[in-house]
Motif scaffolding. Structure first.
Motif, PDB file in Angstrom:
ATOM      1  N   TYR A   1     -12.564   8.663  -2.457  1.00  0.00           N
ATOM      2  CA  TYR A   1     -11.449   7.840  -1.965  1.00  0.00           C
ATOM      3  C   TYR A   1     -11.643   6.332  -2.161  1.00  0.00           C
ATOM      4  O   TYR A   1     -10.656   5.609  -2.334  1.00  0.00           O
ATOM      5  CB  TYR A   1     -11.208   8.122  -0.467  1.00  0.00           C
ATOM      6  N   LEU A   2     -12.852   5.822  -2.078  1.00  0.00           N
ATOM      7  CA  LEU A   2     -13.039   4.365  -2.182  1.00  0.00           C
ATOM      8  C   LEU A   2     -13.165   3.968  -3.655  1.00  0.00           C
ATOM      9  O   LEU A   2     -14.169   3.401  -4.110  1.00  0.00           O
ATOM     10  CB  LEU A   2     -14.260   3.922  -1.376  1.00  0.00           C
ATOM     11  N   ALA A   3     -12.103   4.267  -4.396  1.00  0.00           N
ATOM     12  CA  ALA A   3     -12.077   4.020  -5.839  1.00  0.00           C
ATOM     13  C   ALA A   3     -11.069   2.916  -6.157  1.00  0.00           C
ATOM     14  O   ALA A   3     -10.091   2.720  -5.421  1.00  0.00           O
ATOM     15  CB  ALA A   3     -11.683   5.300  -6.576  1.00  0.00           C
ATOM     16  N   GLU A   4     -11.306   2.228  -7.255  1.00  0.00           N
ATOM     17  CA  GLU A   4     -10.452   1.091  -7.628  1.00  0.00           C
ATOM     18  C   GLU A   4      -8.991   1.503  -7.778  1.00  0.00           C
ATOM     19  O   GLU A   4      -8.079   0.802  -7.315  1.00  0.00           O
ATOM     20  CB  GLU A   4     -10.960   0.472  -8.935  1.00  0.00           C
ATOM     21  N   ASP A   5      -8.741   2.641  -8.423  1.00  0.00           N
ATOM     22  CA  ASP A   5      -7.350   3.062  -8.657  1.00  0.00           C
ATOM     23  C   ASP A   5      -6.616   3.426  -7.370  1.00  0.00           C
ATOM     24  O   ASP A   5      -5.385   3.537  -7.349  1.00  0.00           O
ATOM     25  CB  ASP A   5      -7.322   4.267  -9.607  1.00  0.00           C
ATOM     26  N   ASN A   6      -7.376   3.647  -6.305  1.00  0.00           N
ATOM     27  CA  ASN A   6      -6.790   4.046  -5.017  1.00  0.00           C
ATOM     28  C   ASN A   6      -6.731   2.859  -4.052  1.00  0.00           C
ATOM     29  O   ASN A   6      -6.534   3.031  -2.859  1.00  0.00           O
ATOM     30  CB  ASN A   6      -7.654   5.177  -4.418  1.00  0.00           C
TER      31      ASN A   6
ATOM     32  N   ALA B   1       0.831  -1.209   0.000  1.00  0.00           N
ATOM     33  CA  ALA B   1       0.000   0.000   0.000  1.00  0.00           C
ATOM     34  C   ALA B   1       0.866   1.259   0.000  1.00  0.00           C
ATOM     35  O   ALA B   1       0.513   2.275  -0.603  1.00  0.00           O
ATOM     36  CB  ALA B   1      -0.931  -0.006   1.211  1.00  0.00           C
ATOM     37  N   PHE B   2       2.017   1.211   0.717  1.00  0.00           N
ATOM     38  CA  PHE B   2       2.941   2.351   0.751  1.00  0.00           C
ATOM     39  C   PHE B   2       4.225   1.928   0.043  1.00  0.00           C
ATOM     40  O   PHE B   2       4.922   1.035   0.513  1.00  0.00           O
ATOM     41  CB  PHE B   2       3.252   2.755   2.196  1.00  0.00           C
ATOM     42  N   ILE B   3       4.525   2.581  -1.048  1.00  0.00           N
ATOM     43  CA  ILE B   3       5.742   2.187  -1.772  1.00  0.00           C
ATOM     44  C   ILE B   3       6.921   3.109  -1.459  1.00  0.00           C
ATOM     45  O   ILE B   3       8.053   2.793  -1.756  1.00  0.00           O
ATOM     46  CB  ILE B   3       5.503   2.170  -3.301  1.00  0.00           C
ATOM     47  N   ALA B   4       6.659   4.269  -0.828  1.00  0.00           N
ATOM     48  CA  ALA B   4       7.733   5.216  -0.563  1.00  0.00           C
ATOM     49  C   ALA B   4       7.758   5.698   0.891  1.00  0.00           C
ATOM     50  O   ALA B   4       8.826   5.875   1.479  1.00  0.00           O
ATOM     51  CB  ALA B   4       7.596   6.437  -1.490  1.00  0.00           C
ATOM     52  N   HIS B   5       6.603   5.922   1.478  1.00  0.00           N
ATOM     53  CA  HIS B   5       6.529   6.474   2.835  1.00  0.00           C
ATOM     54  C   HIS B   5       6.968   5.433   3.873  1.00  0.00           C
ATOM     55  O   HIS B   5       6.727   4.230   3.689  1.00  0.00           O
ATOM     56  CB  HIS B   5       5.090   6.923   3.122  1.00  0.00           C
TER      57      HIS B   5
ATOM     58  N   LYS C   1       7.245  11.622   0.665  1.00  0.00           N
ATOM     59  CA  LYS C   1       5.795  11.696   0.503  1.00  0.00           C
ATOM     60  C   LYS C   1       5.320  10.535  -0.365  1.00  0.00           C
ATOM     61  O   LYS C   1       5.932  10.238  -1.394  1.00  0.00           O
ATOM     62  CB  LYS C   1       5.425  13.027  -0.160  1.00  0.00           C
ATOM     63  N   GLU C   2       4.266   9.883   0.087  1.00  0.00           N
ATOM     64  CA  GLU C   2       3.727   8.781  -0.697  1.00  0.00           C
ATOM     65  C   GLU C   2       3.129   9.325  -1.999  1.00  0.00           C
ATOM     66  O   GLU C   2       2.247  10.184  -1.973  1.00  0.00           O
ATOM     67  CB  GLU C   2       2.648   8.046   0.108  1.00  0.00           C
ATOM     68  N   PRO C   3       3.618   8.853  -3.149  1.00  0.00           N
ATOM     69  CA  PRO C   3       3.062   9.359  -4.417  1.00  0.00           C
ATOM     70  C   PRO C   3       1.626   8.902  -4.611  1.00  0.00           C
ATOM     71  O   PRO C   3       1.199   7.886  -4.050  1.00  0.00           O
ATOM     72  CB  PRO C   3       3.986   8.747  -5.473  1.00  0.00           C
ATOM     73  N   GLU C   4       0.894   9.649  -5.399  1.00  0.00           N
ATOM     74  CA  GLU C   4      -0.495   9.291  -5.674  1.00  0.00           C
ATOM     75  C   GLU C   4      -0.552   7.906  -6.325  1.00  0.00           C
ATOM     76  O   GLU C   4       0.229   7.599  -7.239  1.00  0.00           O
ATOM     77  CB  GLU C   4      -1.133  10.322  -6.613  1.00  0.00           C
ATOM     78  N   GLN C   5      -1.470   7.089  -5.863  1.00  0.00           N
ATOM     79  CA  GLN C   5      -1.607   5.748  -6.426  1.00  0.00           C
ATOM     80  C   GLN C   5      -2.264   5.845  -7.805  1.00  0.00           C
ATOM     81  O   GLN C   5      -3.278   6.520  -7.965  1.00  0.00           O
ATOM     82  CB  GLN C   5      -2.450   4.869  -5.488  1.00  0.00           C
ATOM     83  N   MET C   6      -1.689   5.167  -8.771  1.00  0.00           N
ATOM     84  CA  MET C   6      -2.152   5.305 -10.156  1.00  0.00           C
ATOM     85  C   MET C   6      -2.937   4.098 -10.650  1.00  0.00           C
ATOM     86  O   MET C   6      -3.264   3.996 -11.834  1.00  0.00           O
ATOM     87  CB  MET C   6      -0.943   5.545 -11.081  1.00  0.00           C
TER      88      MET C   6
END
Length: 500
Positions: A483-488, A232-236, A306-311
Motif C-alpha cells: 500500500y505505501l507505494a508511489e502510484d497509490n 485523494a478521492f476523485i469519485a467517492h 466506488k473509488e477507482p484504483e489510483q493509477m
C-alpha cells in the motif's frame, strides 16, 4: 537510591496488576453486554457498571456526510445543529402560534435564496426588501422561542457531556446523567426523533457558514486538508467536506434537511448504548415504552460511487500566507480487513510518542521537522480509507527535504522486518490505549455504539486486541510494500503565498 528503586518496583507491579485486571475486565464484556432489538428495528446495547451512580447514553444514527449527494453537502452536519433547537413541546412557548410564523419565514427565505441564486441577474432592491422582511419575521419569532431548553433540562437534572458529532459515517448524540434519570433521557430523545422542529433554521445556517469560513477558508490547515481529501478521492463522497462546500451550504433548503432527517433518523437505522449503574430490565422497559412505537421505515440502499484504483501519484500545492506543511496519504482497506489492523501497528511504529521512528529520526536526530504524525483510517471507516502522514518542516528545511526523509523511513520499513521488541512495545501501547478508552461509562458507550453502527458488531472491541496480538513482522512488510507505494500516493503541500 534504594528507596527510589523500591518505589519503581512497587509502581511496576501495580501497573502490571492494573493492566492485567483491565485486560481481564475487557475480555469479560461478551457476557455482560445485553443486546436487544426492538420491534421497529432499533438496536439497544445495555451494560451495567456500578462504579458510580451515573449512566451514559450514546445514540448513533448510521448517516453522515458520506450519505449526502452533490448539491446538499453539509446537510448531515447542519441537521445535527438543528436537533438542539427543540421539538413541538420543547423550545417553544406556543407551538401552534409559532408554526404560522415559521411558515411565513420559510416562504420569504425561499424567495430570497432564489433571487440571490440568479447571480448577476438578481434584483438588488428585491433582495434588500426580502432581507428586511425576513429580519422582521425572525424578530417576531423570537417571542415564541425558549432558548436551549433541552440543554437546560439536562443541566438541571445533573446532566454532563451533552453533545453531538457528525462524521462521514455516523451522527451521534450523547449525555451522561444520574442513574435515576433514564426516564427523562428517553422522554427527551424519543420526542426529538418524533417531533423535531427545525426552528431558527436560516440563522443557524448562517452560523455554520461562518464556522466554515473560520475553520476552513481562513485556516491554512483546514484549507490544505480539504484540498488534500478532494485530490485523494476523485469519485467517492469522502472527497466532500463534512461541513459542506460553501456554495451548497449557503443555500441548503429546510425541506431538504427535513427529508434527510425523515429518511435516515429511523429507529431501524439507530443504535443506542446505555452504560452505567442501572437496573437493566427496567431500563429496557423504559426504552421500549418511549421508542418502540416509533415506526420503522425503509432505508435507501445508497451505494456510493466506488473509488477507482489510483493509477499514479497525485500532487497539489495550496498557496496560503502560512508556514509550509505537508500531507501524504495512501489508499488502504478498512475494517474488518486484516491489513487495517496491521496499519494500526504501522501507525504506532512511525509516530506513537517520542520513541517512534519519525520522532527520533526526523525531529530528534536530523532536526528537519517540527512535527510528524500519522493517522490510520482517514476520513472514515465505513468505506476504504487512507493512511495519512501530517508533517511540518523545521526552518530552514523545506517540505521537499522533509518529504524525502519520510520516504526514507518508509523504505526502511519495506526492507527491514520490525524486531520483536519494537513490535511488542507497539502492541502494548495499543492495548493499554484501547482499554484506557473504555474505563469510563461514556467511553465504553461510545465504543459500543460506534462499532455496532460502523462495523456492524460491537464485539469488534474485543476482537481487535486478539487480531493485533497475531500480527507478525512479515505482515507489516507485506502491507507496507503493497500500500505505501508511489502510484497509490497523494501529496498535498502548503506553500507560502508570494506577496503581490
Amino acid at each position: 537510591m534504594k528507596g527510589i528503586k523500591k518505589y519503581i518496583v512497587v509502581f511496576f507491579i501495580l501497573f502490571v496488576f492494573l493492566l492485567t485486571a483491565s485486560v481481564t475486565w475487557a475480555l469479560s464484556l461478551k457476557g455482560r453486554v445485553e443486546e436487544h432489538t426492538l420491534k421497529n428495528g432499533m438496536k439497544i446495547l445495555i451494560l451495567k457498571r456500578q462504579y458510580s451512580p451515573t449512566v451514559s447514553f450514546f445514540m448513533s444514527f448510521k448517516v453522515g456526510s458520506a450519505d449526502e449527494y452533490s448539491g446538499i453537502s453539509g446537510t448531515a452536519h447542519l441537521l445535527e445543529h438543528m436537533l438542539f433547537k427543540g421539538t413541538k413541546m420543547l423550545g417553544t412557548r406556543d407551538y401552534l402560534k409559532e408554526k404560522k410564523i415559521l411558515d411565513e419565514i420559510d416562504q420569504v427565505a425561499l424567495r430570497l435564496d432564489n433571487e440571490i441564486l440568479k447571480g448577476k441577474k438578481a434584483d438588488e432592491a428585491k433582495i434588500n426588501k426580502l432581507k428586511a422582511e425576513l429580519g422582521r419575521l425572525q424578530k417576531r419569532h423570537k417571542r415564541y422561542v425558549v432558548k436551549d431548553e433541552i440543554d437546560s433540562i439536562y443541566s438541571k437534572n445533573g446532566g454532563v457531556g451533552l453533545n453531538a458529532s457528525t462524521s462521514y459515517d455516523i451522527t451521534r448524540y450523547m449525555v451522561s446523567l444520574p442513574s435515576n434519570r433514564v426516564d427523562l433521557w428517553a422522554k427527551i430523545e424519543s420526542d426529538r426523533m418524533l417531533n423535531p422542529v427545525l426552528r431558527e433554521f436560516y440563522s443557524e445556517r448562517d452560523v455554520v457558514t461562518e464556522e466554515r469560513r473560520q475553520r476552513i477558508d481562513s485556516s491554512p490547515d483546514g484549507k490544505l486538508y480539504e484540498n488534500f481529501m478532494a485530490a485523494a478521492f476523485i469519485a467517492h463522497p469522502y472527497r466532500r467536506p463534512i461541513i459542506g462546500w460553501m456554495s451548497d451550504l449557503m443555500f441548503l433548503k429546510k425541506r431538504t434537511t427535513e427529508r434527510f432527517f425523515k429518511t435516515y433518523y429511523a429507529p431501524n437505522n439507530t443504535v443506542v448504548a446505555v452504560v452505567g449503574d442501572i437496573d437493566t430490565s427496567k431500563t429496557l422497559e423504559i426504552i421500549k415504552k418511549y421508542f418502540e412505537h416509533i415506526p420503522s421505515q425503509p432505508i435507501p440502499s445508497f451505494i456510493p460511487t466506488k473509488e477507482p484504483e489510483q493509477m499514479g501519484e497525485r500532487r497539489l500545492k495550496v498557496k496560503f500566507d502560512a508556514n509550509p506543511s505537508l500531507i501524504i496519504g495512501y489508499h488502504k482497506p478498512t475494517v474488518p480487513d486484516f491489513d487495517d489492523y496491521v496499519f494500526d501497528i504501522i501507525d504506532g511504529i512511525l509516530s506513537s510518542g517520542r520513541t517512534s521512528r519519525f520522532y527520533k529520526r526526523l525531529i530528534d536526530e536530523e532536526k528537519i521537522a517540527v512535527s510528524v504524525e500519522t493517522a490510520n483510517g482517514l476520513p472514515g471507516a465505513r468505506y476504504p480509507n487512507l493512511f495519512a502522514i501530517f508533517a511540518a518542516p523545521r526552518h530552514p528545511h523545506t517540505t521537499t527535504e522533509l518529504e524525502q526523509a519520510i520516504y526514507r523511513e518508509i523504505e526502511r520499513l519495506k526492507r527491514e522486518p520490525v524486531n520483536e521488541r519494537e513490535l511488542r512495545k507497539i502492541k502494548n501501547q495499543l492495548q493499554v490505549g484501547f482499554i484506557r478508552a473504555l474505563n469510563s461509562n461514556s467511553g465504553l458507550a461510545s465504543k459500543l455504539s460506534y462499532y455496532q453502527t460502523v462495523a456492524g458488531d460491537w464485539r469488534y472491541i474485543e476482537d481487535q486486541l486478539d487480531v493485533i496480538e497475531r500480527i507478525t513482522p512479515q505482515d507489516i512488510l507485506k502491507a507496507v510494500r503493497k500500500y505505501l507505494a508511489e502510484d497509490n500516493r497523494t501529496v498535498a503541500e502548503l506553500v507560502k503565498k508570494e506577496k503581490e
